[in-house]
Design a protein around this motif. Sequence first.
Motif, PDB file in Angstrom:
ATOM      1  N   SER A   1       0.829  -1.208   0.000  1.00 26.05           N
ATOM      2  CA  SER A   1       0.000   0.000   0.000  1.00 26.05           C
ATOM      3  C   SER A   1       0.865   1.259   0.000  1.00 26.05           C
ATOM      4  O   SER A   1       0.461   2.299  -0.527  1.00 26.05           O
ATOM      5  CB  SER A   1      -0.930   0.002   1.212  1.00 26.05           C
TER       6      SER A   1
ATOM      7  N   SER B   1      -5.436   3.854   2.409  1.00 27.08           N
ATOM      8  CA  SER B   1      -6.810   3.673   2.860  1.00 27.08           C
ATOM      9  C   SER B   1      -7.041   2.209   3.237  1.00 27.08           C
ATOM     10  O   SER B   1      -8.011   1.594   2.833  1.00 27.08           O
ATOM     11  CB  SER B   1      -7.740   4.101   1.738  1.00 27.08           C
TER      12      SER B   1
ATOM     13  N   LYS C   1      -6.739   4.076   7.790  1.00 26.98           N
ATOM     14  CA  LYS C   1      -8.036   4.620   8.198  1.00 26.98           C
ATOM     15  C   LYS C   1      -8.074   4.880   9.696  1.00 26.98           C
ATOM     16  O   LYS C   1      -8.738   5.788  10.171  1.00 26.98           O
ATOM     17  CB  LYS C   1      -9.154   3.639   7.849  1.00 26.98           C
TER      18      LYS C   1
ATOM     19  N   SER D   1     -10.590  11.510   2.513  1.00 26.49           N
ATOM     20  CA  SER D   1     -10.515  10.047   2.583  1.00 26.49           C
ATOM     21  C   SER D   1     -10.585   9.436   1.192  1.00 26.49           C
ATOM     22  O   SER D   1     -11.334   9.923   0.338  1.00 26.49           O
ATOM     23  CB  SER D   1     -11.676   9.511   3.424  1.00 26.49           C
ATOM     24  N   ASP D   2      -9.837   8.374   0.976  1.00 31.16           N
ATOM     25  CA  ASP D   2      -9.951   7.549  -0.245  1.00 31.16           C
ATOM     26  C   ASP D   2      -9.679   8.320  -1.538  1.00 31.16           C
ATOM     27  O   ASP D   2     -10.458   8.231  -2.496  1.00 31.16           O
ATOM     28  CB  ASP D   2     -11.350   6.908  -0.358  1.00 31.16           C
TER      29      ASP D   2
ATOM     30  N   MET E   1      -8.835   9.055  -5.058  1.00 35.06           N
ATOM     31  CA  MET E   1      -8.691   8.207  -6.244  1.00 35.06           C
ATOM     32  C   MET E   1      -7.972   8.928  -7.378  1.00 35.06           C
ATOM     33  O   MET E   1      -7.536   8.293  -8.332  1.00 35.06           O
ATOM     34  CB  MET E   1     -10.032   7.627  -6.687  1.00 35.06           C
TER      35      MET E   1
ATOM     36  N   ARG F   1     -12.756  11.705  -4.937  1.00 37.80           N
ATOM     37  CA  ARG F   1     -12.963  10.590  -4.009  1.00 37.80           C
ATOM     38  C   ARG F   1     -14.365  10.028  -4.180  1.00 37.80           C
ATOM     39  O   ARG F   1     -15.302  10.748  -4.539  1.00 37.80           O
ATOM     40  CB  ARG F   1     -12.745  11.032  -2.556  1.00 37.80           C
TER      41      ARG F   1
ATOM     42  N   THR G   1      -6.081   9.941   2.916  1.00 34.21           N
ATOM     43  CA  THR G   1      -5.827   8.516   2.734  1.00 34.21           C
ATOM     44  C   THR G   1      -5.969   8.214   1.246  1.00 34.21           C
ATOM     45  O   THR G   1      -6.799   8.814   0.558  1.00 34.21           O
ATOM     46  CB  THR G   1      -6.784   7.619   3.542  1.00 34.21           C
TER      47      THR G   1
ATOM     48  N   ARG H   1      -6.773   5.720  -1.829  1.00 32.33           N
ATOM     49  CA  ARG H   1      -7.516   4.509  -2.209  1.00 32.33           C
ATOM     50  C   ARG H   1      -6.577   3.628  -3.033  1.00 32.33           C
ATOM     51  O   ARG H   1      -6.302   3.923  -4.205  1.00 32.33           O
ATOM     52  CB  ARG H   1      -8.742   4.934  -3.013  1.00 32.33           C
TER      53      ARG H   1
ATOM     54  N   SER I   1      -6.885   2.440  -6.725  1.00 33.01           N
ATOM     55  CA  SER I   1      -6.847   3.404  -7.826  1.00 33.01           C
ATOM     56  C   SER I   1      -5.444   3.639  -8.380  1.00 33.01           C
ATOM     57  O   SER I   1      -5.292   4.351  -9.360  1.00 33.01           O
ATOM     58  CB  SER I   1      -7.415   4.752  -7.367  1.00 33.01           C
TER      59      SER I   1
ATOM     60  N   GLN J   1     -17.766  -2.302   0.305  1.00 37.63           N
ATOM     61  CA  GLN J   1     -17.738  -0.967   0.911  1.00 37.63           C
ATOM     62  C   GLN J   1     -17.108  -0.992   2.290  1.00 37.63           C
ATOM     63  O   GLN J   1     -16.361  -0.091   2.652  1.00 37.63           O
ATOM     64  CB  GLN J   1     -19.181  -0.442   1.024  1.00 37.63           C
TER      65      GLN J   1
ATOM     66  N   ASP K   1     -18.857   8.330   3.533  1.00 35.15           N
ATOM     67  CA  ASP K   1     -17.834   7.287   3.672  1.00 35.15           C
ATOM     68  C   ASP K   1     -16.496   7.834   4.180  1.00 35.15           C
ATOM     69  O   ASP K   1     -15.432   7.423   3.729  1.00 35.15           O
ATOM     70  CB  ASP K   1     -17.615   6.546   2.337  1.00 35.15           C
TER      71      ASP K   1
END
Lengths: 315, 249
Positions: free
Chosen positions: A19, A94, A99, A115-116, A118, A128, A150, A152, A155, A248, B124
């Motif tokens: 990661s 992520s 997280k 967050s996440d 992409m 995201r 964070t 993803r 991606s 998810q 989310d």
Amino acid sequence: MSSKVLIVAEHDGTKLNPSTAKCVTCARGITGAEITVVVCAADASAIASQAAQLAGVAKVLTVENPANAHLLAAVLAPQIVALAGPFTHVFGPSTTFGKDLMPRIAALLDTAQVSDVMATQSPTRFCRPIYAGNAILTVEFDGAAKIVATVRTASFEAAPNGGSAAIEKASVDAALPTHTRFVAVSAAKSDRPDLQTASRVISGGRALGSADAFKILYSLADKLGAAVGASRAAVDAGFAPNELQVGQTGKIIAPELYMAIGISGAIQHLTGIKDARTIVAINKDSEAPIFEVADFGLVGDLFQIVPELERLIGA
Amino acid sequence: MKRILVGIKRVVDYNVRIRVKPDGSGVITDGVKMSINPFDEIALEEALRIKERGGAEEVVVVTIGPADCQPQLRTALAMGADRALHVQADGVIEPLVAAKAILKLVEREQPLLVILGKQAIDDDNSQTGQMLAALWNRPQATFASKVELAEGKARVTREVDAGLETLEVDLPAVVTTDLRLNEPRYVKLPDIMKAKKKPLETLTLSAIGVEQKQRLKLVKFEPPPQRQKGIRVKDAAELVEALRTKGLL
Ligand SMILES: Cc1cc2nc3c(=O)[nH]c(=O)nc-3n(C[C@H](O)[C@H](O)[C@H](O)COP(=O)(O)OP(=O)(O)OC[C@H]3O[C@@H](n4cnc5c(N)ncnc54)[C@H](O)[C@@H]3O)c2cc1C
Ligand SMILES: Nc1ncnc2c1ncn2[C@@H]1O[C@H](COP(=O)(O)O)[C@@H](O)[C@H]1O
């Protein structure tokens, strides 16, 4: 102002988690970014030398402390914050590690977290997924505070090796809490490829009916060198362990080949496989929503089809 | 009093098919079913079970949001919460603002445990619990699938990528819930009637001293790229053939 990105390395005490290389690729999407990786560990040397090889990394910082033997967010956050001064961005993956940790860092820095991520569109603009991936949101960071994010991992490709960054010991002056203690981790040891990085994944759903029945998937997976995944329903029912959940609220993956076997295709599951290159669905219900996203759909009874596939592939 | 604080966020129900507005300014929420975030139902269920086992005396639910969050708070009271706190605020509430607001209520209510969801299924984000724990300078045990309390401590099993991790944390602490922690109870009709009489206190962000700062500008919302529709194969042999042709086997 040029961007300086600090990436918090994820590792298991000896090996760098893939990661981290994906965070490097994400950070390289910011034009002109200077990238530093920080390794917090009890003994950081092996991990740091792996991080130093990642192409695009300018520097690796090591923070060695027996308290870093287990990566506890409450213990790591003040150390990262103590190092964050010169950086414009602080990134982590992520994964459950990132997280857990990154929002704790963001709060201590009194800043927001994206967050996440992409995609990076500029040093301050990011895309995201929200609503289980049913919408993509572009956000623009407002203000002078540091940007915590964070990444993803599905991606981004992992940054290749080929770098030779300098490794530097950092000393941090931070009070570390003792209110949080590691007790144990139960990780099933397996020779199979890791679900998050495997190029082929075979997942089973509620239709398998028992943990025993999952064996037909393991057997097929072994033939293909594939990792095994599961739907939430299969995990909830105890057919598969929690770390196999895709979706998810489980793992978000991007294999070359994903086979969904006896999985209906709820949106929460599909979120986890949006980036799979090729999706195969095997389901006895020809109306199952999984067929709407499958590149190859096969209607039929999995208990007949799976053994047959194994036989055909073996031949 | 031994108290547990539970975060309740009102979100678009998880069964709703999400549609982005044609002008890209948001997702369509008009006339759409709203519910308690599923992870927060699990948080409340856990708090109620701890209370029923004698581990706490009072369960207080908290929401930060517009006036129309009250039905969700009433549902939480019907599930068994003793009291509700509603911090009224319109517009975007970022996790850092939510965490600061909850911290103010923590200072007032002095709970032994705060239980939040691991993520709100609309944005989310998965941030609020960790941010609260940081600002409060207390332990966090995120993504919990088991919580056991004993004399000033909690032992929490967490769902992590590697499997299951167990932590021991001193109380007070913040726990965030994963799906397998429990199965929330159903609300019974008489409880809905009773819940109408339970205390629901209304506050505002400015009254508790929290600035509603928005650090992330929402530039645009887009539908995700659609996958191309695939083909049906008639049997296992045809599937293997197709995968071989694509170089996948
Ligand atoms: C907040 C929230 C988060 C969630 N997160 C996740 C998540 O991360 N991941 C996830 O997977 N789910 C998640 N879910 C659950 C999700 O909504 C679905 O309930 C779940 O994915 C269903 O799993 P399934 O497809 O295995 O089971 P089912 O929906 O029951 O589908 C079983 C399928 O098997 C087929 N079948 C039955 N027998 C056979 C046979 N012999 N041969 C072939 N096919 C057969 C049936 O036709 C059916 O389509 C979440 C839900 C919520 C509310
Ligand atoms: N506005 C809010 N009101 C009450 N609780 C909230 C709010 N926002 C977040 N939370 C809590 O924090 C959890 C995680 O939310 P998030 O960080 O937004 O994913 C939710 O499951 C809630 O328990």
